[in-house]
Design an enzyme around this catalytic site. Sequence first.
Site, PDB file in Angstrom:
ATOM      1  N   GLU A  80      32.646  -9.067  65.675  1.00  0.00           N
ATOM      2  CA  GLU A  80      31.983 -10.371  65.817  1.00  0.00           C
ATOM      3  C   GLU A  80      31.661 -10.680  67.275  1.00  0.00           C
ATOM      4  O   GLU A  80      30.582 -11.180  67.590  1.00  0.00           O
ATOM      5  CB  GLU A  80      32.869 -11.490  65.255  1.00  0.00           C
ATOM      6  CG  GLU A  80      33.154 -11.373  63.781  1.00  0.00           C
ATOM      7  CD  GLU A  80      34.436 -10.615  63.460  1.00  0.00           C
ATOM      8  OE1 GLU A  80      34.994 -10.854  62.383  1.00  0.00           O
ATOM      9  OE2 GLU A  80      34.887  -9.781  64.281  1.00  0.00           O
ATOM     10  N   CYS A 138      39.172 -13.234  62.766  1.00  0.00           N
ATOM     11  CA  CYS A 138      40.485 -13.554  63.324  1.00  0.00           C
ATOM     12  C   CYS A 138      40.329 -14.842  64.148  1.00  0.00           C
ATOM     13  O   CYS A 138      39.200 -15.291  64.403  1.00  0.00           O
ATOM     14  CB  CYS A 138      40.978 -12.404  64.189  1.00  0.00           C
ATOM     15  SG  CYS A 138      40.114 -12.232  65.779  1.00  0.00           S
ATOM     16  N   CYS A 175      37.836 -14.447  67.099  1.00  0.00           N
ATOM     17  CA  CYS A 175      36.435 -14.347  66.690  1.00  0.00           C
ATOM     18  C   CYS A 175      35.935 -15.654  66.094  1.00  0.00           C
ATOM     19  O   CYS A 175      34.800 -16.067  66.354  1.00  0.00           O
ATOM     20  CB  CYS A 175      36.253 -13.198  65.716  1.00  0.00           C
ATOM     21  SG  CYS A 175      36.548 -11.587  66.483  1.00  0.00           S
TER      22      CYS A 175
END
Length: 162
Positions: free
Chosen positions: A60, A88, A91
């Site tokens: 990302e 996560c 990101c």
Amino acid sequence: MTKTPMISPVELMQLAIEKAKQGIAARQSPFGCAIAVDGEVVAVSHNLVLQTVDATAHAEVTALRVACQKVGEILLPRAQVATTCEPCPMCAAALHWARVAEIYYGATIDDAAAAGFNELRVPARSLYEQGGSSTRLISDVERAACRELFDLWKRGESAIAY
């Protein structure tokens, strides 16, 4: 004024999945991301953590870097993002700060943890709700195909979880 057609979530996810497969073939970990702005694909990347020796080079983040450079802006409020795994916290925050409109994801953080990745088990939805983000999250886009990336990666020679 004609409205630009949006790329479908499935089409965008297919690009992310194919890029993740390229990453796996290059001995990277099994994550991919594709970003479209106003219906035009502006970035497709896979996880580059091992290649760049950069713990922040998640799919990302690397795709976001390319997209911002291509568009010439740090804010992407008309962006659609497809990522093979739920973002996560790092990101999710980066995508929030870029003000992307929506994120489609396939596999979940729990799926990644089950595959051996050291995930912080903070769901992106929870993070966005707590933080008041306007970015929309859409789960389960091509989830089976995205989960299959973990199996493909585990069958390869490079099974170190990053």
